[in-house]
Write an enzyme that holds these catalytic residues in place. Structure first.
Site, PDB file in Angstrom:
ATOM      1  N   HIS A  48      -8.168  -4.715  -1.296  1.00 53.97           N
ATOM      2  CA  HIS A  48      -6.934  -4.057  -0.871  1.00 53.97           C
ATOM      3  C   HIS A  48      -6.222  -4.927   0.158  1.00 53.97           C
ATOM      4  CE1 HIS A  48      -4.305  -0.574  -0.537  1.00 53.97           C
ATOM      5  NE2 HIS A  48      -4.357  -0.673   0.794  1.00 53.97           N
TER       6      HIS A  48
ATOM      7  N   SER B 187       0.836  -1.201   0.000  1.00 51.57           N
ATOM      8  CA  SER B 187       0.000   0.000   0.000  1.00 51.57           C
ATOM      9  C   SER B 187       0.873   1.255   0.000  1.00 51.57           C
ATOM     10  CB  SER B 187      -0.952  -0.041   1.201  1.00 51.57           C
ATOM     11  OG  SER B 187      -1.934   0.972   1.108  1.00 51.57           O
TER      12      SER B 187
ATOM     13  N   ASP C 291      -9.993  -3.013  -6.054  1.00 48.57           N
ATOM     14  CA  ASP C 291      -9.395  -2.409  -4.870  1.00 48.57           C
ATOM     15  C   ASP C 291     -10.022  -1.039  -4.609  1.00 48.57           C
ATOM     16  OD1 ASP C 291      -7.784  -1.213  -2.936  1.00 48.57           O
ATOM     17  OD2 ASP C 291      -5.906  -1.924  -3.806  1.00 48.57           O
TER      18      ASP C 291
END
Length: 404
Positions: free
Chosen positions: A362, A207, A333
């Site tokens: 995600h 991320s 996502d």
């Protein structure tokens, strides 16, 4: 109450019938879930040049597997949420090290030294993975623990760079971190290479950690001191990610929670941060964008949040990558919308491979009916890291051939 034989038989029939119905209902449900899962199962799209494609097909066959998402986890939002509650928490023992930064601050590094490595008994040559966690993450996140577990199995060493203020350490200077500032990453990389100059180093970012890694690789070019990189659920465009997270459902499920975590962390370090910023104003933020407008962009000297987001977005920096990078993203996502993926740039880049699953959310990528342990994301990490370390020359040659 006494039951006569005829009544007892009737009760038994009811029980058997009820049990039979339960079994049938369970079988039908399982069949429907299986069929649903099969319909959802697809081979991920691999966007890269021919050289990298051949290398990945040969040494990282997980890219050719059908990813079958957990059938009762419908959609990216559910995948994202359920991972937090479902994934196992592998036992990992860390050795913590505090190092000083150039501005007088400190970084908390958690090491999994793997001294019992049979494949690399000599510590000086043991391949090392530098892991960069997500926005409010640290070395104790389940996704980090799974990555460490996979790497240690192969005989490698891991070091997790906790973002300033999120590793349990105190802030010594009024500076935290942001996706565009890669000075802490460079400090960590230099420290690792000073300790183990002969050990190959690979960076893995999740991320926001992936944004940091890509921005670092783009800035340093051939001087990154890494042989390869891997990103998982990276946000390619900060503007588009912000828009997606501000959609009503995403705002309710994710945005407010993350913003609250950020505000709590800032409030914990209020004493030193309030010397340079209005903390009370920051704590009123209700979205990540508001937090970045009031805190991140101000603290790091940007004229506006727009300027910060432009600088932080790694999507347009793909041509600047000088080492091979594999980037895993899911098309559903909620943090990183599909339309922002740098597909056209990845097609022309000799060093960047974009691996896109249809589902996964995600940092989710949950598969199977009981997605408690290893998942698709973990296998991608495991195979690519091993391929990069064990076939370094082949990987270099693949990128050179792609460049021709």
């Amino acid at each position: 109450m006494l039951l006569f034989p005829s009544e007892l038989w009737s009760v038994c029939v009811d029980i058997i019938t009820s049990t039979h119905c339960t079994v049938v209902l369970g079988a039908v449900t399982a069949s429907l879930l299986f069929l649903f899962g099969r319909n959802k199962a697809q081979v991920p799209v691999l966007v890269c040049t021919d050289g990298l494609r051949v290398f990945l097909h040969t040494h990282c066959p997980v890219v050719l597997e059908r990813f079958c998402p957990t059938p009762w986890c419908w959609g990216g939002r559910v995948q994202t949420l359920m991972r937090v509650f479902i994934k196992s928490c592998p036992a990992v023992t860390y050795r913590n090290e505090m190092i000083r930064t150039g501005d007088g601050g400190q970084l908390s590094l958690d090491w999994a030294d793997n001294p019992k490595s049979a494949n690399y008994p000599q510590s000086s040559y043991r391949p090392t993975v530098l892991i960069l966690p997500g926005l409010t993450g640290n070395s104790r996140q389940t996704y980090v623990l799974h990555m460490v577990q996979q790497a240690v199995r192969h005989g490698y060493r891991c070091v997790v760079m906790n973002n300033r203020g999120f590793g349990g350490e105190d802030l010594l200077t009024p500076i935290t971190f942001c996706a565009a500032n890669t000075q802490d990453v460079e400090t960590a990389v230099n420290h690792v290479k000073e300790l183990y100059p002969k050990a190959p180093l690979l960076g893995a970012g999740v991320s926001l950690g992936g944004m940091l890694l890509l921005n670092y690789l783009a800035r340093k070019g051939c001087d990154s001191k890494m042989i390869a990189g891997l990103t998982l659920s990276v946000s390619w465009n900060s503007f588009e990610s912000s828009k997606s997270l501000e959609q009503p459902i995403n705002k309710l499920l994710f945005n407010r929670h993350l913003t609250s975590n950020l505000c709590r962390a800032i409030n914990r370090h209020r004493k030193i941060l309030e010397t340079v910023i209005d903390i009370d104003h920051v704590l009123k933020a209700r979205t990540i964008r508001e937090f970045d407008e009031r805190f991140t962009s101000v603290l790091f000297g940007y004229k506006s949040c727009h300027d910060y987001y432009q600088d932080a977005s790694p999507g347009y920096k793909v041509p600047q990558m000088s080492v091979p990078v594999l980037c895993l993203n899911a098309a559903d996502d909620p943090f990183s919308p599909e339309h922002a993926f740098p597909v056209s740039l990845a097609r022309r880049s000799p060093n960047v491979a974009l691996l896109v699953t249809s589902h996964g959310g995600h940092i989710g990528f949950l598969e199977g009916l009981f997605p408690h342990g290893e998942g698709y994301m973990d296998r991608v990490f495991s195979q690519f890291v091993r391929a990069a370390f064990e076939h370094q020359e082949d990987l270099k040659e693949a990128c050179l051939n792609s460049d021709k």
